[in-house]
Design an enzyme around this catalytic site. Structure first.
Site, PDB file in Angstrom:
ATOM      1  N   ASP A 114       0.853  -1.207   0.000  1.00 45.76           N
ATOM      2  CA  ASP A 114       0.000   0.000   0.000  1.00 45.76           C
ATOM      3  C   ASP A 114       0.884   1.251   0.000  1.00 45.76           C
ATOM      4  OD1 ASP A 114      -3.092  -0.832   1.232  1.00 45.76           O
ATOM      5  OD2 ASP A 114      -1.455  -2.234   1.514  1.00 45.76           O
ATOM      6  N   GLU A 139      -5.108   7.618   0.223  1.00 46.95           N
ATOM      7  CA  GLU A 139      -5.537   6.970   1.467  1.00 46.95           C
ATOM      8  C   GLU A 139      -4.479   6.958   2.568  1.00 46.95           C
ATOM      9  OE1 GLU A 139      -6.750   2.863   1.109  1.00 46.95           O
ATOM     10  OE2 GLU A 139      -7.306   2.761   3.223  1.00 46.95           O
ATOM     11  N   ASP A 202      -6.254   5.416  -4.474  1.00 49.66           N
ATOM     12  CA  ASP A 202      -6.267   4.313  -3.516  1.00 49.66           C
ATOM     13  C   ASP A 202      -5.146   3.374  -3.968  1.00 49.66           C
ATOM     14  OD1 ASP A 202      -6.775   2.272  -1.754  1.00 49.66           O
ATOM     15  OD2 ASP A 202      -8.964   2.461  -1.927  1.00 49.66           O
ATOM     16  N   ILE A 204      -3.826   0.611  -2.840  1.00 56.23           N
ATOM     17  CA  ILE A 204      -4.381  -0.745  -2.963  1.00 56.23           C
ATOM     18  C   ILE A 204      -5.796  -0.675  -2.415  1.00 56.23           C
ATOM     19  CG2 ILE A 204      -4.381  -3.139  -2.153  1.00 56.23           C
ATOM     20  CD1 ILE A 204      -1.464  -3.218  -2.175  1.00 56.23           C
ATOM     21  N   ASP A 205      -6.749  -0.861  -3.275  1.00 59.74           N
ATOM     22  CA  ASP A 205      -8.129  -0.935  -2.822  1.00 59.74           C
ATOM     23  C   ASP A 205      -8.453  -2.418  -2.692  1.00 59.74           C
ATOM     24  OD1 ASP A 205     -10.713  -0.004  -2.175  1.00 59.74           O
ATOM     25  OD2 ASP A 205     -11.390  -0.526  -4.196  1.00 59.74           O
ATOM     26  N   THR A 207      -7.488  -4.101   0.343  1.00 62.19           N
ATOM     27  CA  THR A 207      -6.286  -4.646   1.000  1.00 62.19           C
ATOM     28  C   THR A 207      -6.566  -6.040   1.582  1.00 62.19           C
ATOM     29  OG1 THR A 207      -5.699  -2.385   1.555  1.00 62.19           O
ATOM     30  CG2 THR A 207      -4.437  -4.100   2.635  1.00 62.19           C
ATOM     31  N   HIS A 301     -18.240  -4.687   5.128  1.00 58.62           N
ATOM     32  CA  HIS A 301     -18.188  -3.494   4.284  1.00 58.62           C
ATOM     33  C   HIS A 301     -19.527  -3.178   3.631  1.00 58.62           C
ATOM     34  CE1 HIS A 301     -13.547  -3.958   3.566  1.00 58.62           C
ATOM     35  NE2 HIS A 301     -13.881  -3.764   4.841  1.00 58.62           N
ATOM     36  N   ASP A 354     -12.184   5.413  -2.760  1.00 55.61           N
ATOM     37  CA  ASP A 354     -12.789   4.088  -2.898  1.00 55.61           C
ATOM     38  C   ASP A 354     -13.755   4.010  -4.080  1.00 55.61           C
ATOM     39  OD1 ASP A 354     -11.588   2.484  -0.934  1.00 55.61           O
ATOM     40  OD2 ASP A 354     -12.820   3.378   0.647  1.00 55.61           O
TER      41      ASP A 354
END
Ligand SMILES: Nc1ncnc2c1ncn2[C@@H]1O[C@H](COP(=O)(O)O)[C@@H](OP(=O)(O)O)[C@H]1O
Ligand SMILES: [Mg+2]
Ligand SMILES: [Mg+2]
Ligand SMILES: [Mg+2]
Length: 417
Positions: A114, A139, A202, A204-205, A207, A301, A354
């Protein structure tokens, strides 16, 4: 910077840029081979007082003039940066060691990948556009990395960034120091907002998907005057073929997609290895019974109960396809499924990184994304999206019935509590 407008020959048009600069355009001065309707290029950079990048041009006499701005250069830089970051992430995912995983104060996992991805992309973009003020809404920040116990992690991230830059033949770049890496990461602290240009990243979206060895995405977008004008989604584990029936085996050939979109220019997909891009479209399905839907793999989520209720109401027969990250938007943009639903717990605030890249990838492929009340997504409010209840995405035809089912289901759920 060039803006192109189309007007009829013989019209003298005053064009006012929204920041109040007035241009007088005299079509007589155009090349003699111009057609009666023609793309009319003029150089904004020739006006030294003009730092604006707005795409909204208004004719002074009240007549709207079709205007479009090309973001080709920014798109090329974004594709290059995201592809390189994807390479860095793939390397880390392959050799994922327990010691690569840290815990941020919000308890979401964050890995060297990330940080490395954010540092790399931030560094490349700033270098590509030295003459414009650099603003990045991203992020991660270096807070935890600056702690004494993170020295080794920072060293590893710096190594990864330098190795990745070197493999791309960027030999003209001297290696980044640990301080350079921290600075590049912290360049992502911009607040964004409705004015000027801001990159949105982002690194790494998904993670959690990354750590599981599943789907994740490097998601990069550009905001101009509060609107998303381009987006790139690098999805290293997404098969090039459809995942319509949940077929998402990540081994073997044909894996690794790069989606990209520019406002009013459509959405394209190519392989991360660099195949010729092909134009993609959302599905044309009109009958909800034939639709299938995407949602988060992580029930924390997005409520799987609520999406299940909505799907039943719509008559959707297929089981949900649950995958991590904005790879959902990418898959939707090429018609692998028809619907994406996301219903976080009450009080959760969605962040722009995101959704910004995924949003334009789907929108330019003919899709629509709104909140659960049907309001358009507004990326101009800073680091967060202000929205009602959740996010729904589908094609133009299915949106009215989806919205109705969403609202009925939310009401039903509330009254059963
Ligand atoms: N309680 C929550 N509700 C909704 N989204 C959440 C969440 N906690 C974290 N997220 C966000 O969900 C993103 C992943 O989405 P998805 O479930 O579609 O894979 C995470 O991105 P990161 O992985 O970049 O942190 C994170 O920002
Ligand atoms: Mg995160
Ligand atoms: Mg994310
Ligand atoms: Mg992330």
């Amino acid at each position: 910077m060039n803006a192109s407008i189309s007007i009829g020959l013989g019209h003298h048009v005053h064009v006012q840029l929204t920041r109040g600069v007035l241009l007088h355009i005299n079509p007589i001065s155009t090349p003699p081979n111009s057609q009666s309707k023609f793309p009319f290029l003029f150089s904004l950079s020739s006006l030294s007082s003009l730092s604006t990048t707005t795409t909204q041009l208004r004719a002074v006499r009240g007549r709207r003039v079709a205007a479009s701005m090309s973001y080709d250069k920014q798109l090329a830089a974004a594709k290059k940066a995201a592809s390189l970051a994807a390479r860095l992430c793939q390397k880390v995912q392959k050799a994922l060691l327990q010691s690569d995983v840290q815990s941020k104060s919000d308890k979401s996992p964050v890995t060297v990948a990330d940080y490395g991805s954010q540092a790399l992309i931030s560094f490349i973009l700033e270098k590509e556009f030295p003459s414009v003020p650099f603003s990045l809404v991203a992020e991660e920040d270096s807070g935890d990395l600056c702690k004494e116990e993170s020295r080794e992690t920072l060293h590893r991230i710096t190594e990864l960034v330098n190795e990745t830059l070197a493999t791309d033949g960027m030999n003209d770049i001297s290696p980044l120091s640990e301080e350079d890496v921290l600075k590049a990461i912290d360049n992502g602290k911009s607040e964004g907002g409705p004015h000027g240009q801001h990159w949105v990243l982002d690194p790494i979206d998904g993670t959690k998907g990354f750590l599981r060895g599943d789907q994740y995405a490097i998601a990069l977008a550009l905001l101009d005057e509060g609107k998303v004008v381009l987006g790139v989604l690098a999805c290293p584990n997404l098969p090039l073929a459809s995942i319509a029936r949940g077929g998402q085996s990540i081994s073997g050939d044909g894996v690794g997609c790069l989606f990209f979109a520019q406002v009013e220019a459509g959405t394209y997909m190519q392989s991360l290895d660099g195949s010729t891009p092909t134009k993609v479209h959302v599905t044309a399905i009109e009958n909800p019974e034939e639709a299938s839907f995407f949602e988060s793999y992580e029930a924390a989520h997005s409520s799987h109960d609520l999406s299940g209720l909505i799907a039943r109401k719509l008559g959707v027969k297929a089981p949900p396809v649950r995958i991590d990250s904005q790879a959902k938007y990418g898959a939707l943009s090429r018609g692998d499924g028809a619907i994406y639903m996301r219903f976080p717990r009450k009080g959760y605030r969605e962040k722009i990184w995101d959704h910004a890249a995924g949003y334009i990838v789907v929108a330019e492929a003919g899709g629509v994304a709104t909140d659960a009340a049907g309001n358009p997504l507004d990326f101009s409010k800073g680091r967060y999206l202000d929205l009602d209840t959740g996010i729904i995405v589908t094609n133009q035809k299915l949106m009215p019935s989806l919205l109705k089912a969403v609202q009925e289901s939310i009401k039903e759920k509330a009254s059963s509590l």
